[in-house]
Design an enzyme around this catalytic site. Structure first.
Site, PDB file in Angstrom:
ATOM      1  N   GLU A  67       3.263   3.230   6.350  1.00 43.95           N
ATOM      2  CA  GLU A  67       3.444   1.829   5.947  1.00 43.95           C
ATOM      3  C   GLU A  67       2.231   1.049   6.420  1.00 43.95           C
ATOM      4  O   GLU A  67       1.324   1.610   7.036  1.00 43.95           O
ATOM      5  CB  GLU A  67       4.731   1.258   6.553  1.00 43.95           C
ATOM      6  CG  GLU A  67       4.787   1.315   8.070  1.00 43.95           C
ATOM      7  CD  GLU A  67       6.091   0.754   8.644  1.00 43.95           C
ATOM      8  OE1 GLU A  67       6.766  -0.033   7.969  1.00 43.95           O
ATOM      9  OE2 GLU A  67       6.406   1.096   9.797  1.00 43.95           O
ATOM     10  N   LYS A  98      13.876  -1.971  15.017  1.00 46.31           N
ATOM     11  CA  LYS A  98      12.911  -3.074  15.024  1.00 46.31           C
ATOM     12  C   LYS A  98      12.957  -3.676  16.424  1.00 46.31           C
ATOM     13  O   LYS A  98      13.603  -4.699  16.674  1.00 46.31           O
ATOM     14  CB  LYS A  98      13.273  -4.090  13.936  1.00 46.31           C
ATOM     15  CG  LYS A  98      12.092  -4.946  13.525  1.00 46.31           C
ATOM     16  CD  LYS A  98      12.368  -5.638  12.211  1.00 46.31           C
ATOM     17  CE  LYS A  98      11.513  -6.871  12.043  1.00 46.31           C
ATOM     18  NZ  LYS A  98      10.080  -6.623  12.032  1.00 46.31           N
ATOM     19  N   ARG A 143      20.610  -4.271  10.074  1.00 48.70           N
ATOM     20  CA  ARG A 143      19.507  -3.587  10.745  1.00 48.70           C
ATOM     21  C   ARG A 143      19.474  -3.948  12.237  1.00 48.70           C
ATOM     22  O   ARG A 143      19.267  -3.093  13.092  1.00 48.70           O
ATOM     23  CB  ARG A 143      18.179  -3.946  10.065  1.00 48.70           C
ATOM     24  CG  ARG A 143      16.994  -3.165  10.597  1.00 48.70           C
ATOM     25  CD  ARG A 143      15.764  -3.341   9.732  1.00 48.70           C
ATOM     26  NE  ARG A 143      15.214  -4.691   9.785  1.00 48.70           N
ATOM     27  CZ  ARG A 143      14.194  -5.117   9.033  1.00 48.70           C
ATOM     28  NH1 ARG A 143      13.622  -4.294   8.155  1.00 48.70           N
ATOM     29  NH2 ARG A 143      13.750  -6.351   9.134  1.00 48.70           N
TER      30      ARG A 143
HETATM   31  N1  PXG Z   1       7.110  -2.562   8.613  1.00 52.05           N
HETATM   32  C1  PXG Z   1       7.029  -3.066   9.857  1.00 52.05           C
HETATM   33  C2  PXG Z   1       6.538  -2.218  10.944  1.00 52.05           C
HETATM   34  C3  PXG Z   1       7.430  -4.391  10.084  1.00 52.05           C
HETATM   35  O1  PXG Z   1       7.380  -4.884  11.319  1.00 52.05           O
HETATM   36  C4  PXG Z   1       7.962  -4.599   7.737  1.00 52.05           C
HETATM   37  C5  PXG Z   1       7.563  -3.283   7.579  1.00 52.05           C
HETATM   38  C6  PXG Z   1       8.529  -5.328   6.554  1.00 52.05           C
HETATM   39  O2  PXG Z   1       9.939  -5.381   6.666  1.00 52.05           O
HETATM   40  P1  PXG Z   1      10.797  -6.589   6.097  1.00 52.05           P
HETATM   41  O3  PXG Z   1      12.176  -6.291   6.573  1.00 52.05           O
HETATM   42  O4  PXG Z   1      10.244  -7.859   6.680  1.00 52.05           O
HETATM   43  O5  PXG Z   1      10.676  -6.546   4.624  1.00 52.05           O
HETATM   44  C7  PXG Z   1       7.875  -5.188   9.013  1.00 52.05           C
HETATM   45  C8  PXG Z   1       8.231  -6.631   9.197  1.00 52.05           C
HETATM   46  C9  PXG Z   1       5.897 -11.360  10.391  1.00 52.05           C
HETATM   47  C10 PXG Z   1       6.345 -10.183  11.125  1.00 52.05           C
HETATM   48  O6  PXG Z   1       5.704 -12.408  11.028  1.00 52.05           O
HETATM   49  C11 PXG Z   1       7.018  -9.187  10.445  1.00 52.05           C
HETATM   50  C12 PXG Z   1       7.449  -8.088  11.130  1.00 52.05           C
HETATM   51  C13 PXG Z   1       7.158  -7.994  12.460  1.00 52.05           C
HETATM   52  C14 PXG Z   1       6.468  -8.971  13.120  1.00 52.05           C
HETATM   53  C15 PXG Z   1       6.069 -10.092  12.463  1.00 52.05           C
HETATM   54  O7  PXG Z   1       5.752 -11.238   9.186  1.00 52.05           O
HETATM   55  N2  PXG Z   1       8.153  -7.069  10.549  1.00 52.05           N
END
Ligand code: PXG
Length: 291
Positions: free
Chosen positions: A184, A151, A52
């Site tokens: 989401e 991201k 990713r």
């Molecule tokens: N949607 C968004 C917009 C995100 O930023 C997820 C879904 C979940 O994706 P993953 O790959 O983690 O299963 C995210 C996750 C944190 C944190 O500290 C997480 C994210 C961004 C900033 C902080 O948990 N992204």
């Protein structure tokens, strides 16, 4: 001893870990990042996170100065150096130092840094009792303006949404797209269960292709649970049987209320619990060993 941070090829202390005020990651949010969990001395789904990261970097034409293999090793080394068996890694690639203009072409050296630390997780009761979610008025970025698949360091869309969640006194927010479909949560993916089938919005509705979301797609079939991507209206979510969210920090967590409506009987549902259990086993064994 404080944290040892990997920054542009070497390990430095927290005090020494500094980035230029001319870095376009700071000036323009120009860069990409990943948040990754460490379980039991393994980096959870590291290949998927790197895929990713490199994908997002490619889209914004950011050349990561390390190969995926080198970066993989650096992530593992950062975890080892900090003596962590379990924890959280923040991996960031910024555009690097440029001038005050927007042009990324003036930035010749992208910065790579890796922070390995511990993570503050939700208290146990959240997993037993469930979360309350609130629909925010901030819409998810339109994919034609900024693809949710990148991201990027540009998280103002989510910061604004999070401010609304705080104001509402909820645990997480639900973000809609321009058509009014659910995309989401603010930093988590969103799922419902309807007649035994797990449903989540497709990524082209505006959801990040989350890594924990992917884990659910891997686990559901082995648990004999049907799962599919489908556009979801808010009304459909209110009357669903179960809801849950997924994310690196949250893992799989039940949602019991949306906008003050109890979901099902207002308790975490059986399919959610089954997936949570399957995930607990999966997270311990799946991933890249740090040594
Ligand atoms: N949607 C968004 C917009 C995100 O930023 C997820 C879904 C979940 O994706 P993953 O790959 O983690 O299963 C995210 C996750 C944190 C944190 O500290 C997480 C994210 C961004 C900033 C902080 O948990 N992204």
């Amino acid at each position: 001893m404080g944290l040892q941070i990997f920054l542009d090829g070497k390990f430095v202390s927290e005090e020494e870990a500094k980035i230029s005020v001319f870095d376009h990651g700071l000036l323009y949010g120009d860069g990409v990042f990943e948040g990754i969990r460490i379980y039991n001395r393994r980096v959870f789904m590291l290949d998927e996170h790197l895929e990713r990261l490199y994908g997002g970097a490619k889209v914004i034409r950011l050349e990561i100065p390390l190969s995926p293999e080198e970066l993989k090793e650096k992530v593992c080394e950062t975890v080892r150096v900090n003596g962590l068996d379990d924890g959280y890694v923040r991996l960031v690639v910024t555009r690097g130092k440029g001038d005050l203009g927007l042009s990324p072409m003036k930035c010749s050296n992208p910065s790579v840094f890796i922070i390995a630390s511990t993570i503050k997780i939700y208290p146990d009761e959240v997993y037993r009792e469930g979360l309350k979610v609130f629909t925010v008025s901030t819409r998810r970025n339109n994919p034609d303006s900024l693809s949710p698949q990148i991201k990027s360091l540009n998280y103002l869309n989510h910061v604004l949404a999070h401010l609304e969640v705080l104001h509402a006194g909820a645990d997480e927010g639900l973000m809609l797209n321009d058509q009014g479909y659910v995309t989401e949560c603010v930093v988590d993916n969103f799922f419902i269960v309807e007649d035994g089938v797990v449903k989540t919005p497709p990524t082209n509705a505006g959801a990040l292709a989350g890594i924990t979301r992917k884990a659910v797609f891997m686990l559901a079939p082995t648990e004999g649970i049907e799962i599919k991507e489908e556009n979801l209206s808010l009304v459909e979510c209110y009357v669903s049987d179960e809801c849950f969210l997924t994310g690196t920090a949250a893992e799989i967590a039940p949602i019991t209320h949306i906008d003050e409506r109890a979901i099902g009987d207002g308790r975490p549902g059986p399919i959610t619990k089954k997936l949570m259990e399957a995930f607990h086993e999966f997270r311990e064994s799946y991933g890249t060993p740090i040594d």
